[in-house]
Design a protein around this motif. Structure first.
Motif, mmCIF file in Angstrom:
data_model
loop_
_atom_site.group_PDB
_atom_site.id
_atom_site.type_symbol
_atom_site.label_atom_id
_atom_site.label_comp_id
_atom_site.label_asym_id
_atom_site.label_seq_id
_atom_site.Cartn_x
_atom_site.Cartn_y
_atom_site.Cartn_z
ATOM 1 N N PRO A 191 4.928 1.708 -3.316
ATOM 2 C CA PRO A 191 5.254 2.919 -2.540
ATOM 3 C C PRO A 191 5.717 2.582 -1.129
ATOM 4 C CG PRO A 191 2.899 2.570 -2.521
ATOM 5 C CD PRO A 191 3.477 1.491 -3.412
ATOM 6 N N GLU A 192 6.403 3.531 -0.536
ATOM 7 C CA GLU A 192 6.746 3.438 0.881
ATOM 8 C C GLU A 192 5.563 3.968 1.673
ATOM 9 O OE1 GLU A 192 9.967 5.380 4.023
ATOM 10 O OE2 GLU A 192 10.333 5.498 1.859
ATOM 11 N N ARG A 193 5.158 3.201 2.660
ATOM 12 C CA ARG A 193 3.973 3.580 3.428
ATOM 13 C C ARG A 193 4.337 3.808 4.888
ATOM 14 N NH1 ARG A 193 -0.505 2.388 0.211
ATOM 15 N NH2 ARG A 193 -0.063 0.935 -1.519
ATOM 16 N N LYS A 194 3.810 4.915 5.436
ATOM 17 C CA LYS A 194 3.967 5.217 6.859
ATOM 18 C C LYS A 194 2.641 5.731 7.386
ATOM 19 C CE LYS A 194 8.910 6.320 7.173
ATOM 20 N NZ LYS A 194 9.905 7.369 7.565
ATOM 21 N N ALA A 195 2.324 5.346 8.599
ATOM 22 C CA ALA A 195 1.062 5.779 9.196
ATOM 23 C C ALA A 195 1.015 7.301 9.274
ATOM 24 C CB ALA A 195 0.914 5.170 10.582
ATOM 25 N N GLY A 196 -0.082 7.864 8.825
ATOM 26 C CA GLY A 196 -0.256 9.309 8.879
ATOM 27 C C GLY A 196 0.281 10.041 7.663
ATOM 28 N N TYR A 197 0.873 9.321 6.704
ATOM 29 C CA TYR A 197 1.439 9.934 5.504
ATOM 30 C C TYR A 197 0.837 9.292 4.260
ATOM 31 C CZ TYR A 197 5.033 11.913 8.553
ATOM 32 O OH TYR A 197 5.687 12.597 9.551
ATOM 33 N N GLN A 198 0.846 10.051 3.170
ATOM 34 C CA GLN A 198 0.419 9.486 1.900
ATOM 35 C C GLN A 198 1.478 8.504 1.385
ATOM 36 O OE1 GLN A 198 -0.253 13.341 -0.212
ATOM 37 N NE2 GLN A 198 -2.303 12.487 -0.618
ATOM 38 N N PRO A 199 1.076 7.516 0.588
ATOM 39 C CA PRO A 199 2.065 6.606 -0.004
ATOM 40 C C PRO A 199 3.095 7.405 -0.811
ATOM 41 C CG PRO A 199 -0.152 5.793 -0.350
ATOM 42 C CD PRO A 199 -0.293 7.179 0.204
ATOM 43 N N LEU A 200 4.356 7.000 -0.733
ATOM 44 C CA LEU A 200 5.425 7.732 -1.412
ATOM 45 C C LEU A 200 6.099 6.835 -2.451
ATOM 46 C CD1 LEU A 200 6.868 10.497 -1.357
ATOM 47 C CD2 LEU A 200 8.575 9.459 0.141
ATOM 48 N N TYR A 201 5.892 7.185 -3.717
ATOM 49 C CA TYR A 201 6.528 6.470 -4.819
ATOM 50 C C TYR A 201 7.871 7.140 -5.138
ATOM 51 C CZ TYR A 201 1.948 4.345 -5.616
ATOM 52 O OH TYR A 201 0.771 3.655 -5.465
ATOM 53 N N TRP A 217 17.018 11.771 -7.790
ATOM 54 C CA TRP A 217 15.997 11.167 -6.946
ATOM 55 C C TRP A 217 14.684 11.908 -7.167
ATOM 56 C CZ3 TRP A 217 18.056 7.102 -4.152
ATOM 57 C CH2 TRP A 217 19.453 7.088 -4.037
ATOM 58 N N ILE A 218 13.617 11.152 -7.407
ATOM 59 C CA ILE A 218 12.287 11.735 -7.569
ATOM 60 C C ILE A 218 11.326 11.019 -6.617
ATOM 61 C CG2 ILE A 218 10.362 12.152 -9.146
ATOM 62 C CD1 ILE A 218 12.287 12.164 -11.459
ATOM 63 N N TYR A 219 10.537 11.810 -5.890
ATOM 64 C CA TYR A 219 9.538 11.265 -4.966
ATOM 65 C C TYR A 219 8.185 11.901 -5.291
ATOM 66 C CZ TYR A 219 13.711 9.874 -2.406
ATOM 67 O OH TYR A 219 14.925 9.328 -2.059
ATOM 68 N N ASP A 220 7.146 11.073 -5.252
ATOM 69 C CA ASP A 220 5.819 11.570 -5.609
ATOM 70 C C ASP A 220 4.770 10.723 -4.888
ATOM 71 O OD1 ASP A 220 3.642 12.806 -6.820
ATOM 72 O OD2 ASP A 220 4.570 12.817 -8.811
ATOM 73 N N THR A 221 3.589 11.313 -4.699
ATOM 74 C CA THR A 221 2.489 10.547 -4.108
ATOM 75 C C THR A 221 1.792 9.688 -5.163
ATOM 76 O OG1 THR A 221 0.996 12.434 -4.440
ATOM 77 C CG2 THR A 221 2.102 12.247 -2.301
#
Length: 240
Positions: A191-201, A217-221
């Motif tokens: 996943p893409e990780r950013k401080a303050g956010y949930q991981p984004l797959y 495009w599909i994005y999910d936690t």
């Protein structure tokens, strides 16, 4: 004793003149003979009549069967339908009515200025787009990018470029989309990780048909299953 040289100039001239006169005379006689003859009949240019097939000709294709009619109409009608009960996606376009402008589409690239110029050179025509949210955590966006293709096969180039960037972005898994030739679907396990956010797959799918490139495009936690991206890609390509 000195040999006597015979002067041949006058004699040679007389012989040459006689030869020329003979050729001219022969040509004149030929013309006179041809003038006295009946003209030769030329073969007929007409051909025998061909037998015409009997019965009715084939029925014209319906709008549903004639792909050219479909792609020249309202491109939004070719977009896959949103699932029942789905909400508006967070990636909804700024433009209303399911269209994405050239400027907005170029802005989705990491270098919008370069993308804008390249899209003009690629004979960009229009983008139809739909997006939705489902399952509480998943966002989906589907784009149909159409090109004029008077000089280049830009739709195929679009898909090829997206394949390259998906692999460069570290897609962990990829599968061919049936019936598309070189269409591919990708899933990112990391996943893409950013401080303050949930991981984004994420997952994505790219293919093309004629003058239209498909982008999903599909994005999910949570990790996106293969079945989710593949089913959506196949259903969208069936509509093209």
């Amino acid at each position: 004793m000195t040999a006597r040289v015979r002067r041949r100039g006058r004699t040679t001239l007389l012989i040459a003149t006689a030869a020329v006169l003979g050729v001219i005379a022969g040509t004149c006689v030929g013309y006179l003979v041809q003038a006295d003859r009946e003209p030769t009949r030329l073969p007929s240019l007409s051909q025998p009549a061909l037998a015409q097939a009997k019965g009715k000709g084939p029925e014209p294709l319906s709008a549903a069967q004639d792909r050219q009619v479909k792609v020249e109409g309202d491109l939004r009608k070719l977009l896959v339908e949103r699932p029942k009960g789905a909400g508006d996606g967070v990636y909804a376009t700024d433009d209303e009515g399911g269209w994405m402008s050239l400027a907005e589409y170029a802005d989705r690239y990491t270098k919008p200025g370069n993308a804008f110029r390249n899209l003009i050179g690629d004979e960009f025509r229009r983008v139809a787009v739909t997006s939705w949210s489902e399952s509480g955590t998943r966002d989906v966006e589907v784009r149909l990018v159409q090109y004029r293709q008077e000089e280049t096969t830009a739709a195929a180039g679009n898909a090829e470029g997206q394949h390259y960037w998906a692999e460069e972005a570290g897609a962990n898994h990829s599968w061919s989309i049936p019936g598309t030739g070189d269409g591919m679907a990708y899933v990112h396990d990391e996943p893409e990780r950013k401080a303050g956010y949930q991981p984004l797959y994420s997952a994505q799918a790219h293919a093309w048909r004629g003058d239209i490139a498909m982008e999903i495009w599909i994005y999910d936690t949570k990790p996106v299953p293969k079945k989710t991206i593949m089913d959506l890609a196949e259903r969208q390509m069936e509509r093209l």
